[in-house]
Each structure stands twice: as C-alpha cells, then as structure tokens.
Design a protein around this motif. Structure first.
Motif, PDB file in Angstrom:
ATOM      1  N   VAL A 124       0.841  -1.200   0.000  1.00 42.18           N
ATOM      2  CA  VAL A 124       0.000   0.000   0.000  1.00 42.18           C
ATOM      3  C   VAL A 124       0.877   1.250   0.000  1.00 42.18           C
ATOM      4  O   VAL A 124       0.696   2.170  -0.806  1.00 42.18           O
ATOM      5  CB  VAL A 124      -0.945   0.007   1.216  1.00 42.18           C
ATOM      6  N   GLY A 125       1.839   1.290   0.931  1.00 46.92           N
ATOM      7  CA  GLY A 125       2.734   2.439   0.998  1.00 46.92           C
ATOM      8  C   GLY A 125       3.559   2.606  -0.256  1.00 46.92           C
ATOM      9  O   GLY A 125       3.753   3.725  -0.753  1.00 46.92           O
ATOM     10  N   PHE A 126       4.036   1.501  -0.811  1.00 50.27           N
ATOM     11  CA  PHE A 126       4.881   1.572  -2.001  1.00 50.27           C
ATOM     12  C   PHE A 126       4.079   2.006  -3.217  1.00 50.27           C
ATOM     13  O   PHE A 126       4.566   2.767  -4.059  1.00 50.27           O
ATOM     14  CB  PHE A 126       5.529   0.208  -2.256  1.00 50.27           C
ATOM     15  N   CYS A 127       2.853   1.543  -3.321  1.00 47.21           N
ATOM     16  CA  CYS A 127       1.984   1.896  -4.443  1.00 47.21           C
ATOM     17  C   CYS A 127       1.693   3.392  -4.431  1.00 47.21           C
ATOM     18  O   CYS A 127       1.824   4.075  -5.455  1.00 47.21           O
ATOM     19  CB  CYS A 127       0.693   1.090  -4.349  1.00 47.21           C
ATOM     20  N   ILE A 128       1.312   3.926  -3.277  1.00 50.55           N
ATOM     21  CA  ILE A 128       0.999   5.356  -3.166  1.00 50.55           C
ATOM     22  C   ILE A 128       2.257   6.192  -3.382  1.00 50.55           C
ATOM     23  O   ILE A 128       2.233   7.219  -4.076  1.00 50.55           O
ATOM     24  CB  ILE A 128       0.378   5.653  -1.793  1.00 50.55           C
ATOM     25  N   GLY A 129       3.363   5.744  -2.806  1.00 46.17           N
ATOM     26  CA  GLY A 129       4.594   6.517  -2.885  1.00 46.17           C
ATOM     27  C   GLY A 129       5.085   6.714  -4.303  1.00 46.17           C
ATOM     28  O   GLY A 129       5.587   7.793  -4.649  1.00 46.17           O
ATOM     29  N   GLN A 130       4.935   5.701  -5.156  1.00 43.89           N
ATOM     30  CA  GLN A 130       5.405   5.820  -6.538  1.00 43.89           C
ATOM     31  C   GLN A 130       4.720   6.970  -7.273  1.00 43.89           C
ATOM     32  O   GLN A 130       5.341   7.655  -8.085  1.00 43.89           O
ATOM     33  CB  GLN A 130       5.160   4.512  -7.294  1.00 43.89           C
ATOM     34  N   LEU A 131       3.440   7.181  -6.972  1.00 40.37           N
ATOM     35  CA  LEU A 131       2.687   8.235  -7.645  1.00 40.37           C
ATOM     36  C   LEU A 131       3.013   9.621  -7.107  1.00 40.37           C
ATOM     37  O   LEU A 131       2.786  10.622  -7.796  1.00 40.37           O
ATOM     38  CB  LEU A 131       1.182   7.969  -7.497  1.00 40.37           C
ATOM     39  N   ILE A 132       3.532   9.680  -5.885  1.00 35.37           N
ATOM     40  CA  ILE A 132       3.773  10.973  -5.230  1.00 35.37           C
ATOM     41  C   ILE A 132       5.197  11.475  -5.436  1.00 35.37           C
ATOM     42  O   ILE A 132       5.422  12.639  -5.777  1.00 35.37           O
ATOM     43  CB  ILE A 132       3.464  10.866  -3.724  1.00 35.37           C
ATOM     44  N   TRP A 133       6.191  10.588  -5.230  1.00 32.40           N
ATOM     45  CA  TRP A 133       7.579  11.046  -5.233  1.00 32.40           C
ATOM     46  C   TRP A 133       8.039  11.530  -6.603  1.00 32.40           C
ATOM     47  O   TRP A 133       8.854  12.461  -6.704  1.00 32.40           O
ATOM     48  CB  TRP A 133       8.503   9.935  -4.739  1.00 32.40           C
ATOM     49  N   GLY A 134       7.533  10.922  -7.680  1.00 28.12           N
ATOM     50  CA  GLY A 134       7.947  11.339  -9.015  1.00 28.12           C
ATOM     51  C   GLY A 134       7.645  12.812  -9.285  1.00 28.12           C
ATOM     52  O   GLY A 134       8.553  13.588  -9.626  1.00 28.12           O
ATOM     53  N   PRO A 135       6.373  13.252  -9.146  1.00 28.87           N
ATOM     54  CA  PRO A 135       6.079  14.674  -9.346  1.00 28.87           C
ATOM     55  C   PRO A 135       6.833  15.591  -8.383  1.00 28.87           C
ATOM     56  O   PRO A 135       7.252  16.684  -8.767  1.00 28.87           O
ATOM     57  CB  PRO A 135       4.564  14.744  -9.100  1.00 28.87           C
ATOM     58  N   LEU A 136       7.004  15.162  -7.135  1.00 31.02           N
ATOM     59  CA  LEU A 136       7.750  15.994  -6.180  1.00 31.02           C
ATOM     60  C   LEU A 136       9.208  16.145  -6.607  1.00 31.02           C
ATOM     61  O   LEU A 136       9.794  17.225  -6.500  1.00 31.02           O
ATOM     62  CB  LEU A 136       7.675  15.380  -4.784  1.00 31.02           C
ATOM     63  N   GLY A 137       9.791  15.043  -7.100  1.00 31.38           N
ATOM     64  CA  GLY A 137      11.176  15.100  -7.559  1.00 31.38           C
ATOM     65  C   GLY A 137      11.340  15.976  -8.786  1.00 31.38           C
ATOM     66  O   GLY A 137      12.353  16.662  -8.946  1.00 31.38           O
ATOM     67  N   ASP A 138      10.323  15.983  -9.680  1.00 27.29           N
ATOM     68  CA  ASP A 138      10.390  16.822 -10.870  1.00 27.29           C
ATOM     69  C   ASP A 138      10.262  18.301 -10.520  1.00 27.29           C
ATOM     70  O   ASP A 138      10.787  19.164 -11.235  1.00 27.29           O
ATOM     71  CB  ASP A 138       9.273  16.437 -11.847  1.00 27.29           C
ATOM     72  N   ARG A 139       9.594  18.588  -9.432  1.00 26.21           N
ATOM     73  CA  ARG A 139       9.358  19.991  -9.069  1.00 26.21           C
ATOM     74  C   ARG A 139      10.430  20.555  -8.141  1.00 26.21           C
ATOM     75  O   ARG A 139      10.829  21.720  -8.280  1.00 26.21           O
ATOM     76  CB  ARG A 139       7.987  20.125  -8.406  1.00 26.21           C
ATOM     77  N   TYR A 140      10.900  19.750  -7.181  1.00 23.20           N
ATOM     78  CA  TYR A 140      11.809  20.270  -6.159  1.00 23.20           C
ATOM     79  C   TYR A 140      13.232  19.722  -6.270  1.00 23.20           C
ATOM     80  O   TYR A 140      14.065  20.016  -5.413  1.00 23.20           O
ATOM     81  CB  TYR A 140      11.258  19.950  -4.766  1.00 23.20           C
TER      82      TYR A 140
END
Length: 409
Positions: free
Chosen positions: A64-80
């Motif tokens: 569950v944590g890994f599934c959600i994290g994949q969708l979140i960290w990518g956009p955050l990494g592209d922005r920050y």
C-alpha cells in the motif's frame, strides 16, 4: 603528464563506482526491505501472537505504501529536485523500520511497514530519475542494465542474510538492521550533487500530475499491458506472502534455509531476463510477453495442483514456483515497454502508473492469501493460478484491441 591522466581516470572510475553503489542501494530499497524480513515472518507471528493471515498482511501494508509513494515522489522530484525528496523518503524509511522493530502488535507492524514502504519508494522512483538526469543515449541503457544486475542480487542475498540475522538476534534485529542501512544510505547521499538543476524542473503541482494519470487510464491498450503485468505481479506477491509459511511452517524448512530456495527462484528470474534480452529484438515484445505468460499459466496450474494435493511435497512446490517466477523478465519488461510506447511523451508518468497498479494488484493478492489462510499453502497456490490465467487473458486482449483500432481506422 601520464601520471596526471592516470590519476584523473582513477578518480573518475572511483566516482562512477561510488555513484553506482549509491544508486543501486536506492533502487534496491524495495527488494531489501521486503526480502530481508521474509524468513522472520513465522517467528514474528509467534512472538506477537498473530494469526497466519494477519502476518501475511504485513506484505500488503508494505505494498500500500509503495503503491501510493510511486505516484507521489515522481512529481515531487520533478518539481523540487532529487536530493530533498530522496532524503525525506529515506528518513521515512528509517522511521518505519524502527517502528517495526518496536512494535508490540501485528497491527502496529502493518502500519509501520506502510510508512517504511512510502519512504523506500522514493529511492526507487527518484534513483531511476537520477540516472536519466546524469546520462544520455546508450549510456542510460548501459547504467540501467548494470543496476538491474546489481538489483537482482538483493533478493538473492536478502533472505539468506535475514535468516542469519534471525538466528543471531531475533526478528526485531532484522528491522533494526534495515534502519541502520537507511541511515548509512542517508549519510552517503549527502556526498552526491543535485542532479536536476532548477532550470529543468517542472512547475506543475501534485494535483495536476495525478490528473494526468487518470487520462492515461482511458487507453485500453495501456490497461491491457497493465493487466498483463499486474495480474502476474499478483501471483508473485501471493508467492512472497505465502511461501515463508508454506516452506517453514507447513513443510518444516529451517528459517535460515529459506533464503536458499528463495534464491533459486532469483536465479531463474536472472536467466529469464537474459533470455528476453537476447530474443526480444527477433520476436518482438508482445510475442515474448505472451510466451512468458503462457509458461507462467502452465506453472501456475502445477502450483495449484501441488498445493491442493501435496503431490511432490516441498520439491514439487519449489519446482512449480520456480517456473512461475522465471518469466519475470519476459513479463514485466515487455509489458512496461509496450505501455510506454503508446504514450512516449509521457513515458515517466506511464512508468509510475503501471508500477503503482502492478503493486496494487500485489496488495489485493497478498490480502487474499491472508484472508483465506488455513494453515496450508492452498490459498497461495489457487491465487497464483488464477492470477496467471488473468494475466494471460489480458495479454490476449492486446491483439483484439489492435484489430479493433485497425477496423475503426
């Protein structure tokens, strides 16, 4: 002059080796944090007075944590940028690992595993992004191939090392070792420069990025490729959740020996991955995908028969699972490649979406293994078989979808 050139070359080689080691550790977080603790699952269940099904849900909580994290960290990494999100993710991983070690109930372990996975996913997603930042052209493929080889060693070594840690220090020590590993990687990360300069960062928010995922789900071919890989993953995680109890509790295998049987499957995966790399250019990704899933379906049937009848005992189960897991290289690589080719301008988003949905299928299957656990490997065997049939059916849909598009012009 020659000494200066040699010194510069030595320095460059050392930097490349250090970078390879750090990126391997980041991308390998998912395998390390799961495979290391697998031999400890039965001991953890006994220590916490937890049922078989509830303990298997520690795998589901992680997914569950890994599934959600994949969708979140990518956009955050592209922005920050990469460093700050990766550092935050590793910090969460350390906190989650320590919380697992301190847990006094299986419910607390499940929650802590979700936090651990949320952090681990940052290393996986952004580690790949850092490779794209640093290299271009064929060098990207070369680095990814090298990292995939290194990553294949993690699930081979993890259960073996986990079994020895369990023997020496108990199940809580396994999680303390994971926390220590996270701190070590966090320290080494401080020596890496930021790989995404501000000029190359994207300004879109997280909400807009998530909206783009929804748009991709409208393509039936992407759904077909995702189903092929996702249902196959469902069988894989049913095996991961159920095999420690099938091998150790049901068939009486010593926990420290579990890693050898788990590692046997990893060797099969490495062989299949190598075969796919040699054959895919000749026969095409779709053909290799369907061939891999046909083999998985046949093996899934064998696993179901063995678990329902005890035919062949532990050796029969090991052989069936070996041939089910061996086509991973055929299935995952080709399903992901096919999906990204449909929307090449959104390859990063497709990769994150497909990865998240594949792990989402793993959540569902590992939950089912826990729900239907009865002290035997039967639930695992049936779920592996049903998943393999669903995966093969999804791949067969690809041809029908292509024919429909041709007819519609």
């Amino acid at each position: 002059m020659a000494d200066g050139v040699n010194n510069a070359r030595t320095t460059t080689d050392w930097r490349n080796l250090r970078l390879l080691a750090i990126l391997s550790a980041l991308i390998g977080f998912a395998s390390i944090s799961t495979d290391l603790y697998l031999p400890a699952m039965p001991a953890m269940a006994r220590a916490l007075n937890a049922g078989l099904g509830a303990t298997e849900w520690t795998v589901s909580g992680y997914l569950v944590g890994f599934c959600i994290g994949q969708l979140i960290w990518g956009p955050l990494g592209d922005r920050y940028g990469r460093r700050i999100p990766v550092a935050c993710g590793i910090g969460l991983f350390v906190i989650g690992s320590a919380a697992c070690a301190l847990s006094q109930s299986i419910e607390a372990v499940i929650a802590a595993r979700s936090v651990q996975a949320l952090g681990a996913s940052a290393g996986v997603v952004l580690g790949r992004a850092m490779i794209r930042d640093l290299y271009t052209g064929a060098r990207v493929a070369e680095m990814m191939s090298t990292l995939m080889t290194v990553m294949a060693l993690a699930p081979l070594i993890g259960p073996l090392l986990g079994g020895q840690i369990l023997l020496l220090g108990g199940w809580r020590t396994v999680f303390w070792c994971l926390a220590g590993f996270g701190l070590l990687i966090l320290a080494t990360l401080l020596t890496l420069p930021e790989t995404l300069p501000p000029a190359r960062r994207q300004s879109i928010g997280l909400g807009e990025a998530l909206g783009r995922y929804a748009a991709l789900l409208k393509d039936r071919r992407i759904l077909a490729y995702t189903g092929a890989g996702g249902f196959f993953y469902a069988g894989m995680f049913a095996y991961i959740a159920g095999s420690p109890f099938a091998y150790i509790d049901y068939h009486g295998l010593p926990p420290q020996d579990y890693g050898w049987l788990f590692g046997l499957n990893i060797l099969g995966i490495m062989t299949g991955t190598y075969a796919n790399a040699r054959l895919v250019r000749r026969y095409g990704a779709d053909a290799m995908l369907k061939a891999g899933l046909l083999l998985a379906a046949i093996a899934g049937l064998a696993v179901a028969i063995v678990t329902m009848t005890d035919l062949g005992g532990l050796p029969g189960l090991v052989v069936g699972l070996f041939f089910y897991t061996a086509p991973v290289g055929f299935v995952i690589a080709n399903s992901l490649t096919g999906a990204m080719e449909i929307a090449p301008h959104r390859a990063g988003a497709v990769s994150a979406l497909v990865g998240a949905l594949q792990y989402g299928c793993g959540i569902f299957s590992s939950l089912l293994v826990g729900v239907f656990a009865d002290g035997t490997p039967r639930a695992m065997g049936v779920i592996v078989f049903v998943s393999s049939i669903a995966a093969l059916g999804s791949a067969m849909f690809l041809r029908r979808s292509h024919v429909a598009e041709v007819q519609n012009g």
